[in-house]
Structures are given as structure tokens and as C-alpha cells.
Design an enzyme around this catalytic site. Sequence first.
Site, PDB file in Angstrom:
ATOM      1  CG  ASP A  53      76.591  58.889  53.886  1.00 53.95           C
ATOM      2  OD1 ASP A  53      77.173  58.357  53.361  1.00 53.95           O
ATOM      3  OD2 ASP A  53      75.413  59.746  53.918  1.00 53.95           O
ATOM      4  CE1 TYR A  66      76.888  56.122  63.628  1.00 58.80           C
ATOM      5  CE2 TYR A  66      77.208  58.636  63.067  1.00 58.80           C
ATOM      6  CZ  TYR A  66      76.035  57.300  62.861  1.00 58.80           C
ATOM      7  OH  TYR A  66      75.276  57.593  62.653  1.00 58.80           O
ATOM      8  CD  GLU A  67      86.809  58.327  68.060  1.00 59.37           C
ATOM      9  OE1 GLU A  67      88.170  59.130  68.866  1.00 59.37           O
ATOM     10  OE2 GLU A  67      86.331  59.931  67.771  1.00 59.37           O
ATOM     11  CE  LYS A 105      75.001  52.548  45.180  1.00 64.09           C
ATOM     12  NZ  LYS A 105      73.729  52.797  45.239  1.00 64.09           N
ATOM     13  CG  ASP A 152      84.127  53.773  60.571  1.00 61.95           C
ATOM     14  OD1 ASP A 152      83.748  54.913  60.144  1.00 61.95           O
ATOM     15  OD2 ASP A 152      83.045  52.791  60.038  1.00 61.95           O
ATOM     16  CB  THR A 169      82.260  60.988  67.710  1.00 63.07           C
ATOM     17  OG1 THR A 169      82.461  59.685  67.180  1.00 63.07           O
ATOM     18  CG2 THR A 169      83.070  62.138  67.648  1.00 63.07           C
TER      19      THR A 169
END
Length: 209
Positions: free
Chosen positions: A115, A190-191, A119, A151, A188
Site C-alpha cells: 500500500d 498485481y504485477e 498522503k 508500480d 505477483t
Amino acid sequence: MRLRNIKCAKEVIETSPYVILDYEKYMGHFNDLFENNQPLHIEIGTGKGKFIKTLALQNPHINYIGIEKYDSVLLRAIEKIDTDIPNLLFLRMDATDIDHVFNHEIDKIYLNFSDPWPKKRHAHRRLTSDRFLRRYDAIFKEHKVIEFKTDNRHLFEYSLQSLTDYGYHIGELSLDLYADDYEGNISTEYEDKFHSLGMPIYKVSVYKE
């Protein structure tokens, strides 16, 4: 990203032979669970498990523990195990507790697509912040090795600065993993998604004596 809640997730996790529920009592001797003294690597934020499962299958001489915060995500990792993998286990826990779970027994940490907490006021929650790097000091053995992929360009730049400021040395670095044709890369979920969209994947391996 957190998956929607899956009703059966908790039950499956609590009955899986790959999930250690009473992990607190193994602090300092997790390799007892594997009944050997092989190197111990962990992935913090293991997601749906493709990466760590592949690592474990390719490297039977190394023990792996995947750490995941969410039941519904960990469920997907467990469902991927379709053969016996004796050198792989999972913990369902929050990474903020990691220095209360392991004690100078980890040889390598993998951080994949963590994650980014974009912010500025949330920077201390990033897994490469100095707050987490101090926690890792308490779980590493003598030598410290971290492998990080993302990423997110901003998170990558922040991480490089944070890691080097903390005394880590850069071993390998890629600003576009697939353009560099990085040998032996294990992706992964996500990758795969981000790469299919044409997004660059950033990677760095760092070490500290």
C-alpha cells in the site's frame, strides 16, 4: 486493495494446515514448525499467494512464511495450494506487530506492491518507512536483505531514499523490470495486471550487514 468479505474465509483459514494460528508461541524458533534449520524468508502482504507459492516450489531448501492482514485475501492464497508444499506457511496478522512475532530469525523480506499510503501524514505506515525498518531490525538475523517491487513511482523513490538513509546498500535496481528482461523474476497477481496495462514495474534489492 481489500477484497470483499467472503463468509467462509475465517473457517477455511482456521482449519488450514498451512496457517499458523497460535504463532506468538513460536517467536524466536519458527523453524521448529518446519522441523529443519533452513533459511527463513517472509513476504509481508502476501496477497493471493502466487509469488510466495512459486518461490516455495522452486526453492525447497528455503522456508517461507506469507503474512497477510485480510481473511478474504489469505483465503485466495490458501486456495492456490494444490500440492503439498512443506516449506510454506501463512500467518494472518498485521505487519505492525511483526517485531512481536519474530525474533532475529529472518534471512530475507519480500515487499511486493505494498500500500503506497500516498498522503504525507500517512508516510509512517509505508512498509519501507524508518518506523518499519526499525521493526525489521528486531526480526532479521545478522544480515539484512529486502526485495521490494511496486508500480508506484512515488513510493519507489520514497523507498530508495528511506532505505539508503537507514544504511541499506543497493544490490540490484530496475526502473522497468520487463524492459530490463530481469532474469528469474516471479510475478505477483498485481504485477501481471499492471504489466498488462503497460505500466513499468520498479524493483530494488537492498542489503545491510
